[in-house]
Design a protein around this motif. Structure first.
Motif, PDB file in Angstrom:
ATOM      1  N   ASP A  89       0.833  -1.206   0.000  1.00 23.03           N
ATOM      2  CA  ASP A  89       0.000   0.000   0.000  1.00 23.03           C
ATOM      3  C   ASP A  89       0.868   1.255   0.000  1.00 23.03           C
ATOM      4  OD1 ASP A  89      -2.669  -1.325   0.422  1.00 23.03           O
ATOM      5  OD2 ASP A  89      -1.661  -1.997   2.235  1.00 23.03           O
ATOM      6  N   VAL A  90       1.787   1.332   0.956  1.00 25.11           N
ATOM      7  CA  VAL A  90       2.620   2.530   1.084  1.00 25.11           C
ATOM      8  C   VAL A  90       3.624   2.620  -0.062  1.00 25.11           C
ATOM      9  CG1 VAL A  90       4.256   3.746   2.571  1.00 25.11           C
ATOM     10  CG2 VAL A  90       2.302   2.541   3.576  1.00 25.11           C
ATOM     11  N   LYS A  91       4.168   1.468  -0.447  1.00 24.98           N
ATOM     12  CA  LYS A  91       5.152   1.473  -1.537  1.00 24.98           C
ATOM     13  C   LYS A  91       4.530   1.969  -2.845  1.00 24.98           C
ATOM     14  CE  LYS A  91       9.026   0.563  -3.702  1.00 24.98           C
ATOM     15  NZ  LYS A  91       8.585   1.287  -4.914  1.00 24.98           N
ATOM     16  N   SER A  92       3.281   1.591  -3.097  1.00 24.68           N
ATOM     17  CA  SER A  92       2.672   1.918  -4.390  1.00 24.68           C
ATOM     18  C   SER A  92       1.976   3.273  -4.397  1.00 24.68           C
ATOM     19  CB  SER A  92       1.665   0.833  -4.786  1.00 24.68           C
ATOM     20  OG  SER A  92       0.614   0.759  -3.842  1.00 24.68           O
ATOM     21  N   MET A  93       1.550   3.771  -3.200  1.00 28.15           N
ATOM     22  CA  MET A  93       0.842   5.055  -3.146  1.00 28.15           C
ATOM     23  C   MET A  93       1.443   5.934  -2.052  1.00 28.15           C
ATOM     24  SD  MET A  93      -3.155   3.977  -3.797  1.00 28.15           S
ATOM     25  CE  MET A  93      -3.626   5.671  -4.181  1.00 28.15           C
ATOM     26  N   PRO A  94       2.732   6.256  -2.131  1.00 22.15           N
ATOM     27  CA  PRO A  94       3.376   7.020  -1.049  1.00 22.15           C
ATOM     28  C   PRO A  94       2.771   8.409  -0.865  1.00 22.15           C
ATOM     29  CG  PRO A  94       4.795   6.915  -2.985  1.00 22.15           C
ATOM     30  CD  PRO A  94       3.669   5.954  -3.230  1.00 22.15           C
TER      31      PRO A  94
END
Length: 360
Positions: A89-94
């Motif tokens: 989640d965080v990696k793809s939508m920082p």
């Protein structure tokens, strides 16, 4: 499935690169791996394997869900408000999170000191940048609404205000409150997802603005039976509103038998008087609180298996503010015992007028 699961390719890329890098967090990968937006041809087989795993789980879950619907049963899915820093989640939508330019945490999630812990709870998750997090939440809730009939959002208070902890702190004590998105988020969500059914977990220090948020969308509040038998509630006749979800206890609470046993002798005497006053039937305090929930006016009554079985301290799910064993270790392993209990449970639901006709 591969076309409809919006998260799939980001997750697959995250998984195979994490394996390539010895399961290290993505923030510790080499810069070239962090920058990848496509899956390398050399890892195509591994990528297909992870797509296959997710597809198999999805189809098996759909079988369970379809069977439940055929039986007239709604399934409630539990959605944590926060996600892990080391996640797809965080990696793809920082852009949806409060991160530094190099991807580290700019602040950490938690909650302030309370009755559970003097230092508060330091969860360590990244906080949302609510100016840019809408797309993430819309996609997340839309997918969960497809998996479940109702979505319970944990720590709903965080949409009203949230506790922000400095990234280097080891406890949550020095955090501070920041204002959440409130109706600016949910007006858009309910406009774009009009069939969304939510249960907000609203336990904790509530402000009037949070109640206004619940009332704005007709969302039910949560009640905990263990916390609903105090002197103030007694003065109010132990009334529970109809637009509510009542639990004997949630995952952070002690099982009722443990809770009751931990009260002072004077408090146990008072509780036993209340059980008699409310004419709660049952051979144990846990059975009586189950009856209290079912006999209340609350539209939803949720009874943990530990309390239906009158289990004690060894069946506690979680102690807030602590990590590791025995948290989240308890499992139901005796299906025969559950099956043997069904006639009694059916009778209990019938006499408390909580049965509904099954679909045939």
């Amino acid at each position: 499935f591969c076309q409809e699961a919006f998260w799939l390719e980001d997750y697959v890329r995250y998984r195979i690169l994490k394996e390539k890098n010895g399961l290290r967090a993505w923030i510790d990968w080499p810069a070239e791996d962090q920058a990848l937006t496509e899956i390398p041809d050399s890892l195509a087989t591994e990528a297909d394997f992870h797509r296959f795993l997710q597809y198999m789980f999805f189809t098996q879950w759909n079988t369970v869900h379809s069977h439940a619907r055929d039986m007239g049963i709604d399934i409630i899915g539990d959605l944590p408000i926060y996600v892990g820093h080391d996640s797809a989640d965080v990696k793809s939508m920082p852009e949806a999170f409060q991160l530094t330019p190099d991807g580290h945490l700019a602040a950490k999630a938690g909650c302030p000191p309370d009755c559970f812990t003097a230092d508060g709870q330091l969860w360590g998750n990244p906080l949302y940048d609510w100016g840019t997090a809408y797309d993430f939440w819309k996609k997340r809730l839309a997918w969960n609404a497809r998996l479940y009939d109702v979505v319970r959002i944990d720590h709903f208070l965080g949409f009203d205000r949230f506790w922000s902890v400095p990234p280097a702190d080891a406890t949550a004590r020095n955090g501070h409150w920041e204002e959440g998105p409130k109706e600016a988020l949910f007006d858009r969500l309910f406009q774009d997802l009009p069939d969304l059914r939510l249960i907000p977990e609203d336990l904790g220090d509530k402000r009037d603005s949070l109640q206004d948020l619940l009332d704005r969308y007709g969302l039910p509040g949560m009640k905990i039976a263990q916390h609903s038998l105090g002197p103030r509630e007694e003065q109010e006749g132990f009334r529970v509103p109809a637009n509510a979800v009542i639990y004997t206890g949630v995952h952070d609470n002690e099982p009722v038998m443990m809770w009751h046993g931990n009260q002072t002798r004077r408090e146990r005497i008072r509780l036993n008087r209340i059980y008699r006053q409310l004419q709660l039937r049952g051979s144990t305090p846990a059975q009586k609180l189950c009856r209290y929930c079912l006999e209340s006016d609350a539209a939803w009554a949720i009874l943990p298996l530990q309390d239906l079985w009158s289990l004690d301290a060894d069946a506690r799910i979680n102690a807030p503010g602590t990590c590791g064993n025995p948290n989240w270790q308890w499992r139901m392993t005796d299906f025969a015992r559950l099956e043997a209990m069904l006639p009694r449970l059916h009778h209990l639901l019938k006499v408390t007028h909580r049965l509904r006709e099954q679909k045939r």
